[in-house]
Enzyme design. Sequence first.
Site, mmCIF file in Angstrom:
data_model
loop_
_atom_site.group_PDB
_atom_site.id
_atom_site.type_symbol
_atom_site.label_atom_id
_atom_site.label_comp_id
_atom_site.label_asym_id
_atom_site.label_seq_id
_atom_site.Cartn_x
_atom_site.Cartn_y
_atom_site.Cartn_z
ATOM 1 N N GLU A 131 16.039 -4.481 -38.558
ATOM 2 C CA GLU A 131 14.915 -5.380 -38.878
ATOM 3 C C GLU A 131 14.367 -6.013 -37.598
ATOM 4 O O GLU A 131 13.144 -6.088 -37.402
ATOM 5 C CB GLU A 131 15.382 -6.477 -39.841
ATOM 6 C CG GLU A 131 14.246 -7.397 -40.252
ATOM 7 C CD GLU A 131 14.717 -8.645 -40.987
ATOM 8 O OE1 GLU A 131 15.633 -8.527 -41.824
ATOM 9 O OE2 GLU A 131 14.174 -9.728 -40.715
ATOM 10 N N THR A 167 15.354 -12.273 -41.277
ATOM 11 C CA THR A 167 15.319 -12.847 -42.641
ATOM 12 C C THR A 167 16.673 -13.258 -43.204
ATOM 13 O O THR A 167 16.736 -14.045 -44.145
ATOM 14 C CB THR A 167 14.682 -11.830 -43.614
ATOM 15 O OG1 THR A 167 15.390 -10.602 -43.471
ATOM 16 C CG2 THR A 167 13.214 -11.631 -43.358
HETATM 17 S S1 SF4 Z 1 14.836 -9.929 -49.903
HETATM 18 FE FE1 SF4 Z 1 15.367 -10.845 -47.933
HETATM 19 S S2 SF4 Z 1 17.295 -9.876 -47.358
HETATM 20 FE FE2 SF4 Z 1 16.411 -8.633 -48.955
HETATM 21 S S3 SF4 Z 1 15.268 -7.064 -47.855
HETATM 22 FE FE3 SF4 Z 1 13.835 -8.697 -48.334
HETATM 23 S S4 SF4 Z 1 13.851 -9.981 -46.558
HETATM 24 FE FE4 SF4 Z 1 15.648 -8.693 -46.392
#
Ligand code: SF4
Length: 574
Positions: A131, A167
């Site tokens: 990511e 994230t």
């Molecule tokens: S919900 Fe959050 S952890 Fe899951 S893929 Fe999307 S950004 Fe990444």
Amino acid sequence: MDKDPAVVLAQTAGFCPGVKKAIDQVLELAQAGKAPIYTLGPLIHNTQVIEMLKQKGIRAVDALDEIKGQAGVIVIRAHGITPSLEAEVRARGLEVIDSTCPLVKNVHSVIGKYAALGYATVIVGDKGHAEVVGLLGYAGERAFVVADSEEARRLPALDKVNIVAQTTQEEDAFLKTAETVKSRAREAVISNTICKPTRDRQRETQELAGKVDLMVIVGAKHSANTTRLTALCRRLCPRTIHIETEAEADPAAVRSARRIGITAGASTPGWMTDRVMGRIKELRKKEAVSPFHALERLIELLVDSCAYTGLSAVGLTYVCMKLQGVRVEDRLLILAGLFVFSLHLINRVAEKGVGAVESRKVELFEKHQRPLIGAAFISGLLALGLALFLGTKIFAVVFCCWILGALFPFRSLHGQAGRVDFPGSRDIVTALGWGMVCACLPALHQGIVFSKANYLAVVFAILLVFIRSVMLGISAVHSDMIVGRENFYKALGARTTYAILASIQSLLTAVLIVLLAMGWKSRLVGSLLAGNLAFAAGSSTCHFRGTPKGFWAEAAVDGQFLLLALLAWLGGRL
Ligand code: SF4
């Protein structure tokens, strides 16, 4: 029954929406007959799921060079990729499916917006994580990745800076690091891009870790978010263990803990968490085997081996015979039981390893694969032999249905799925098969096909079995089984599925009430109405209080036919 209030499973454990969506997308491609399917890097950081996807023809490649030729589909996983790599992928001429999580895309646009305004970018995250590599692609020349405050202190002096988070970062750590970065810049914007599912998971995990004396984190050892979750828990609960599978659960630690909390990373499927939960509960059970425990084991074995499903088919056939007013014939009851047992077992064995069956069954099938396959085919042959004995018409019907049912799990071989599969196919085909063997065969054998009573019994059987199959499918989806659009719930979504189930239940109830009012077979219809209402009440409770899992849930769903048979039998005696 096996409830242990001292073992608590976090509600946020398991797949996040981004991972779920990416898996659904590749499964839909596989089901549509697309081949070959490549994912740029493993779709998720979970060895078991990657293995299951491989069995569905979905292959992870580390670099575009590994893809030979221009046929097939390439899937961009939830982590996202850089714009330059995306351009390269699209230039390949393959069909491209972008499964980048919308929440990651949001980070792309936040980075792009400030980069265009001349801001440098600092990403708080793990260097080299897919990511983060993707995010860097949107940041332009002036971009830095820091893992913590210590690294942030080593940054050069900055003018204008936009600080974002990978994230899945831990919120407190991110904010602390962001403050350090801010102190090194003339002007700083802190963009807290930790996604909501991650924040919810961390909040719940922190609450849980503070209340237990053993925390079990389930997930791949190489999964960044699972490792971070473990570190977070260790600060609140020193006895925190990180395991990948139930085999790693330490019996001594589990037995000595007063209260255990379980959670899992965003890339851990629900069935793996269930498997760990089951193992922990098993380890905590008293050593002494009570009579009830032995009975529980027996029922579990009957359910897992499909013998219980075969018995429930006998029950439904009995009810259908009573509804049609035909003589109850043992041979037809046995035929229905063998037929259903055989086909369900074949389907279960064939689906082992692709995540369509629960974990405890995987163990059963791994240990006893040959005897189970033998049992499936012998019972199928016995059903066919019995059918031959009952007449050529019966044999022809049973033979065709059995062949179609036995081939069902292999329908997606050689990319043919799109031509033979349709949404909800598993539940619809199962209902039709049971309807044929439980309701049509007795009528065919006793020459009352196309009578009103026959229509009624066929519709009754098909609708009840459809409800049964969809309910088990809902439980499979909630356990993150690798199921595709052959599962009605997965194909049509929760709202439509529950609306259809409620409509069918209402229709069945209305028809039984009308028949009762007309005085048609009052005792039998009254008994069936009572059974149907009891089951409807049970399934609505499950809907509102959460889908039950485990063999007791399956035993209850299949047990409705045994209950109806008992009520029909009692109705005839009163
Ligand atoms: S919900 Fe959050 S952890 Fe899951 S893929 Fe999307 S950004 Fe990444």
